[in-house]
Design a protein around this motif. Structure first.
Motif, PDB file in Angstrom:
ATOM      1  N   LEU A  73       0.822  -1.207   0.000  1.00 29.07           N
ATOM      2  CA  LEU A  73       0.000   0.000   0.000  1.00 29.07           C
ATOM      3  C   LEU A  73       0.859   1.261   0.000  1.00 29.07           C
ATOM      4  CD1 LEU A  73      -2.816  -1.038   2.507  1.00 29.07           C
ATOM      5  CD2 LEU A  73      -2.940  -0.942   0.017  1.00 29.07           C
ATOM      6  N   ALA A  74       1.965   1.241   0.730  1.00 30.86           N
ATOM      7  CA  ALA A  74       2.869   2.394   0.751  1.00 30.86           C
ATOM      8  C   ALA A  74       3.457   2.639  -0.630  1.00 30.86           C
ATOM      9  CB  ALA A  74       3.975   2.184   1.782  1.00 30.86           C
ATOM     10  N   ARG A  75       3.806   1.548  -1.329  1.00 33.21           N
ATOM     11  CA  ARG A  75       4.377   1.694  -2.670  1.00 33.21           C
ATOM     12  C   ARG A  75       3.324   2.224  -3.651  1.00 33.21           C
ATOM     13  NH1 ARG A  75       9.266  -0.879  -3.684  1.00 33.21           N
ATOM     14  NH2 ARG A  75      10.148  -1.957  -1.864  1.00 33.21           N
ATOM     15  N   VAL A  76       2.091   1.750  -3.501  1.00 31.65           N
ATOM     16  CA  VAL A  76       1.018   2.250  -4.373  1.00 31.65           C
ATOM     17  C   VAL A  76       0.807   3.740  -4.152  1.00 31.65           C
ATOM     18  CG1 VAL A  76      -1.470   2.142  -4.793  1.00 31.65           C
ATOM     19  CG2 VAL A  76      -0.145   0.030  -4.608  1.00 31.65           C
ATOM     20  N   GLU A  77       0.808   4.169  -2.892  1.00 27.56           N
ATOM     21  CA  GLU A  77       0.665   5.594  -2.601  1.00 27.56           C
ATOM     22  C   GLU A  77       1.794   6.398  -3.223  1.00 27.56           C
ATOM     23  OE1 GLU A  77      -1.693   7.293  -1.275  1.00 27.56           O
ATOM     24  OE2 GLU A  77      -2.980   5.608  -0.727  1.00 27.56           O
ATOM     25  N   ARG A  78       2.998   5.831  -3.202  1.00 29.36           N
ATOM     26  CA  ARG A  78       4.137   6.526  -3.821  1.00 29.36           C
ATOM     27  C   ARG A  78       3.933   6.680  -5.315  1.00 29.36           C
ATOM     28  NH1 ARG A  78       9.814   5.033  -3.691  1.00 29.36           N
ATOM     29  NH2 ARG A  78       9.952   7.144  -4.471  1.00 29.36           N
TER      30      ARG A  78
END
Length: 320
Positions: A73-78
């Motif tokens: 999820l953190a990578r998607v937000e990035r």
């Protein structure tokens, strides 16, 4: 399957260990949330939670997956943040929607106020109804907007709520024009002209419902896309209009409503963003738009608006 959406639901349930609390945090009902978790479990082939009537606990596979899910999820937000930053940096433009009828002076003042705050960005203003703005904000084709309430604001952030009191615009020779104030119920039997429902369905329906509550059920409702058409219906005595006080128009008379039962409610709206640069640009637009709407369009913060009748500065738009 929307894997990212399902993983987001999984992480929130894992943090809350309570489906009801997780559903509130996600802004959804509990049954669809439970169904999402079940679909994720079927897709992965493992049970993620032990559920009982008294508690919810992560299983061993659930604990193993939690850190990975958070990382995904953190990578998607990035990815979304980088895309927003690239778009905003590529052409230096903030795209914003405005409802029709605000008037030329208000639009010009908003452009000038934003330019003063952000000379590095171009403001691309689009005359768009509330319903279309909400869709465009959700799809990412608008960065910010000025919407009329009530509207479907799920998933959106809202700026300060502003209100503008409505009165009635009558033909100058109408019998009610001789009264200093008009009861809504006194308009019974008269047609009403208003902006098209499709532009702001919630505000349109709310206005008519408020009229009925106060004893005015219009004999017919005429929708006018252009202020001049609406003005023509009023001048001809075909209909009345419920609008804020504007510039005096020969042949018409504006009168306040007793008790001020009607008001337009307006605020800025935008989709939540994690990109600091994009967030700053939206914050600058919101601050500029809110100040201009108060100064040039006579709008007031609803939580501090006085009970007395306020005569706003004239607007160049008949249905502003």
């Amino acid at each position: 399957m929307n894997l990212v959406g399902h993983l987001r639901c999984f992480v929130v349930v894992a943090e809350e260990l309570h489906f009801g609390h997780a559903a509130e945090r996600l802004g959804m009902a509990q049954p669809p949330l439970s169904q999402r978790i079940q679909r994720l479990e079927r897709e992965l082939g493992v049970r993620l939670f032990d559920r009982s009537s008294r508690k919810v606990e992560l299983t061993a596979p659930g604990r193993l997956l939690l850190d990975e899910a958070r990382d995904i999820l953190a990578r998607v937000e990035r990815v979304y943040s980088l895309a927003e930053r690239a778009r905003l940096g590529a052409d230096g433009t903030l795209r914003a929607g405005l409802p029709s009828g605000l008037g030329g002076r208000v639009v010009a003042a908003l452009i000038a106020a934003f330019r003063e705050r952000r000379p590095d960005l171009r403001l691309d203003l689009r005359e768009t109804g509330t319903a279309e703005q909400v869709r465009a904000l959700a799809e990412g084709t608008l960065d910010a907007g000025v919407v009329r309430h009530p509207c479907d604001s799920r998933g959106l952030e809202l700026g300060p709520m502003l209100g503008r009191r409505l009165g009635v615009l009558l033909p100058a020779g109408a019998d009610l024009a001789a009264s200093p104030e008009v009861h809504l119920a006194d308009l019974a039997g008269r047609d009403l002209v208003t902006t098209p429902r499709e532009e702001a369905p919630g505000a349109h329906d709310d206005l008519l419902a408020s009229c009925r509550r106060h004893g005015y059920a219009p004999a017919a409702v005429h929708e006018a896309r252009h202020p001049e058409f609406a003005l023509g219906l009023v001048l001809a005595g075909t209909a009345v209009a419920l609008v804020p006080r504007g510039e005096d128009v020969p042949g018409t008379t504006w009168r306040p409503l007793v008790g001020e039962p009607l008001a337009w409610r307006t605020s800025c709206a935008w989709r939540r963003t994690r990109d600091p640069g994009h967030a700053r640009a939206i914050a600058d637009f919101t601050a500029a738009a809110t100040a201009v709407l108060r100064r040039e369009a006579g709008m007031e913060p609803l939580d501090t608006a006085p009970a007395r009748r306020v005569v706003p500065r004239p607007s160049s738009g008949f249905l502003a």
